[in-house]
Design a protein around this motif. Structure first.
Motif, mmCIF file in Angstrom:
data_model
loop_
_atom_site.group_PDB
_atom_site.id
_atom_site.type_symbol
_atom_site.label_atom_id
_atom_site.label_comp_id
_atom_site.label_asym_id
_atom_site.label_seq_id
_atom_site.Cartn_x
_atom_site.Cartn_y
_atom_site.Cartn_z
ATOM 1 N N PHE A 3 31.222 26.358 40.005
ATOM 2 C CA PHE A 3 30.983 27.270 41.129
ATOM 3 C C PHE A 3 29.934 26.677 42.066
ATOM 4 O O PHE A 3 30.094 26.700 43.289
ATOM 5 N N GLY A 4 28.838 26.151 41.504
ATOM 6 C CA GLY A 4 27.770 25.604 42.328
ATOM 7 C C GLY A 4 28.220 24.430 43.177
ATOM 8 O O GLY A 4 27.818 24.296 44.336
ATOM 9 N N THR A 5 29.071 23.587 42.614
ATOM 10 C CA THR A 5 29.579 22.437 43.368
ATOM 11 C C THR A 5 30.435 22.891 44.542
ATOM 12 O O THR A 5 30.297 22.409 45.669
ATOM 13 N N TYR A 6 31.331 23.843 44.279
ATOM 14 C CA TYR A 6 32.153 24.374 45.367
ATOM 15 C C TYR A 6 31.290 25.045 46.435
ATOM 16 O O TYR A 6 31.556 24.920 47.632
ATOM 17 N N ALA A 7 30.252 25.771 46.000
ATOM 18 C CA ALA A 7 29.374 26.436 46.955
ATOM 19 C C ALA A 7 28.675 25.418 47.859
ATOM 20 O O ALA A 7 28.521 25.639 49.073
ATOM 21 N N ARG A 8 28.276 24.310 47.289
ATOM 22 C CA ARG A 8 27.645 23.264 48.111
ATOM 23 C C ARG A 8 28.640 22.698 49.121
ATOM 24 O O ARG A 8 28.267 22.366 50.263
ATOM 25 N N HIS A 9 29.904 22.597 48.745
ATOM 26 C CA HIS A 9 30.920 22.125 49.691
ATOM 27 C C HIS A 9 31.088 23.119 50.833
ATOM 28 O O HIS A 9 31.278 22.713 51.993
ATOM 29 N N TYR A 31 34.976 33.239 40.418
ATOM 30 C CA TYR A 31 34.269 34.532 40.354
ATOM 31 C C TYR A 31 34.987 35.509 41.264
ATOM 32 O O TYR A 31 34.854 35.452 42.488
ATOM 33 N N ARG A 32 35.773 36.376 40.683
ATOM 34 C CA ARG A 32 36.618 37.300 41.451
ATOM 35 C C ARG A 32 36.512 38.697 40.833
ATOM 36 O O ARG A 32 37.439 39.151 40.151
ATOM 37 N N PRO A 33 35.408 39.390 41.050
ATOM 38 C CA PRO A 33 35.155 40.656 40.345
ATOM 39 C C PRO A 33 36.160 41.754 40.631
ATOM 40 O O PRO A 33 36.306 42.675 39.820
ATOM 41 N N ILE A 34 36.854 41.709 41.759
ATOM 42 C CA ILE A 34 37.866 42.736 42.031
ATOM 43 C C ILE A 34 39.250 42.105 42.185
ATOM 44 O O ILE A 34 40.153 42.703 42.775
ATOM 45 N N SER A 67 26.468 38.622 44.517
ATOM 46 C CA SER A 67 27.156 39.432 43.513
ATOM 47 C C SER A 67 27.183 38.710 42.171
ATOM 48 O O SER A 67 26.931 39.307 41.120
ATOM 49 N N ARG A 68 27.474 37.438 42.196
ATOM 50 C CA ARG A 68 27.513 36.646 40.955
ATOM 51 C C ARG A 68 26.140 36.599 40.297
ATOM 52 O O ARG A 68 26.037 36.659 39.062
ATOM 53 N N ALA A 69 25.098 36.501 41.089
ATOM 54 C CA ALA A 69 23.743 36.501 40.535
ATOM 55 C C ALA A 69 23.450 37.834 39.852
ATOM 56 O O ALA A 69 22.791 37.878 38.803
ATOM 57 N N GLY A 70 23.931 38.936 40.431
ATOM 58 C CA GLY A 70 23.756 40.239 39.798
ATOM 59 C C GLY A 70 24.467 40.315 38.459
ATOM 60 O O GLY A 70 23.941 40.896 37.496
ATOM 61 N N CYS A 106 32.229 44.928 37.951
ATOM 62 C CA CYS A 106 32.263 45.478 39.309
ATOM 63 C C CYS A 106 31.742 44.410 40.262
ATOM 64 O O CYS A 106 31.389 43.309 39.853
ATOM 65 N N TRP A 107 31.698 44.780 41.561
ATOM 66 C CA TRP A 107 31.035 43.926 42.552
ATOM 67 C C TRP A 107 29.561 44.328 42.568
ATOM 68 O O TRP A 107 29.210 45.414 43.019
ATOM 69 N N TYR A 108 28.706 43.470 42.073
ATOM 70 C CA TYR A 108 27.288 43.781 41.961
ATOM 71 C C TYR A 108 26.656 43.817 43.349
ATOM 72 O O TYR A 108 26.824 42.907 44.140
ATOM 73 N N GLY A 109 25.947 44.909 43.613
ATOM 74 C CA GLY A 109 25.322 45.111 44.908
ATOM 75 C C GLY A 109 26.074 46.069 45.802
ATOM 76 O O GLY A 109 25.473 46.698 46.680
ATOM 77 N N ALA A 110 27.382 46.191 45.600
ATOM 78 C CA ALA A 110 28.188 47.127 46.404
ATOM 79 C C ALA A 110 29.370 47.607 45.567
ATOM 80 O O ALA A 110 30.521 47.417 45.948
ATOM 81 N N PRO A 111 29.110 48.215 44.404
ATOM 82 C CA PRO A 111 30.210 48.532 43.485
ATOM 83 C C PRO A 111 31.229 49.511 44.060
ATOM 84 O O PRO A 111 32.437 49.287 43.930
ATOM 85 N N ARG A 112 30.751 50.591 44.705
ATOM 86 C CA ARG A 112 31.708 51.579 45.220
ATOM 87 C C ARG A 112 32.492 51.017 46.402
ATOM 88 O O ARG A 112 33.713 51.165 46.472
#
Length: 206
Positions: A3-9, A31-34, A67-70, A106-112
């Motif tokens: 994930f970190g490598t893709y994020a840097r890209h 990382y696909r929470p929904i 969200s992933r950090a949460g 859930c989506w951390y930070g904005a679940p609803r």
């Protein structure tokens, strides 16, 4: 890649823009929470048209990373709680204990907000095919979806009771033998259960 490598890209302005967008999609694959497509759709809703706008692309990545950090914070808390429980002699978690391991709940930070987006996405993209040949559980899920969307996620006690009964019925359907005997029915139950879980998240979130 990680994930970190893709994020840097995604953040690398020296890469072709199309490749950076592809890297964001790879982040979502990891990382696909929904759900994959609903997560991409939600990112576009909250960040803007990231497929053609760099500022929106970076906002989308920041939202996904947050969200992933949460989720990772909850994983660490869960691991610490399990360590203390084992010291007290409770070797195995209780079935009712929330367990974030394996997949984010859930989506951390904005679940609803995210859960309702996923439900709306399901209503547009998947529900028509299921409702073309519905059974009683499909109709119950769709009724709960209608009620949830109309009330901004809230459910009345009777609706919540129906949703709970539906979740239990779907869990019973998803037995290993169903996968062997009728994979189509298994995937149908899996899809409906995922929507039901989104409804629970929307109803429970504050």
């Amino acid at each position: 890649m990680s994930f970190g490598t893709y994020a840097r890209h995604v953040r690398n302005p020296e890469l072709p823009y199309r490749r950076r967008v592809s890297a964001l999609r790879s982040c979502v694959q990891l990382y696909r929470p929904i759900g994959f497509h609903a997560t991409l759709s939600f990112l576009e809703e909250i960040a803007g048209p990231f497929q053609r706008d760099e500022a929106a692309l970076l906002r989308a990545l920041d939202a996904l990373v947050a969200s992933r950090a949460g989720w990772h914070a909850e994983l660490r808390d869960y691991a610490a709680e399990r360590k203390l429980a084992k010291r007290r002699g409770q070797r195995n978690p209780r079935p009712t204990d929330p367990n974030p391991s394996g997949f984010p709940r859930c989506w951390y930070g904005a679940p609803r907000q995210a859960a309702l987006h996923a439900v709306r996405y399901w209503r547009r993209r998947t529900a028509p095919a299921l409702l073309a040949d519905p059974d009683s559980i499909t109709l119950d899920v769709d009724a709960c979806v209608t009620a949830s969307l109309a009330a901004g996620g809230s459910l009345l006690p009777a609706q919540r009771q129906m949703l709970g009964a539906t979740v239990e019925a779907l869990r019973q359907r998803m037995r290993p033998e169903m996968w062997r005997d009728d994979s189509r029915a298994y995937y149908r139950a899996f899809n409906l259960l995922r929507v039901a879980r989104h409804l629970e998240t929307a109803a429970d979130a504050t």
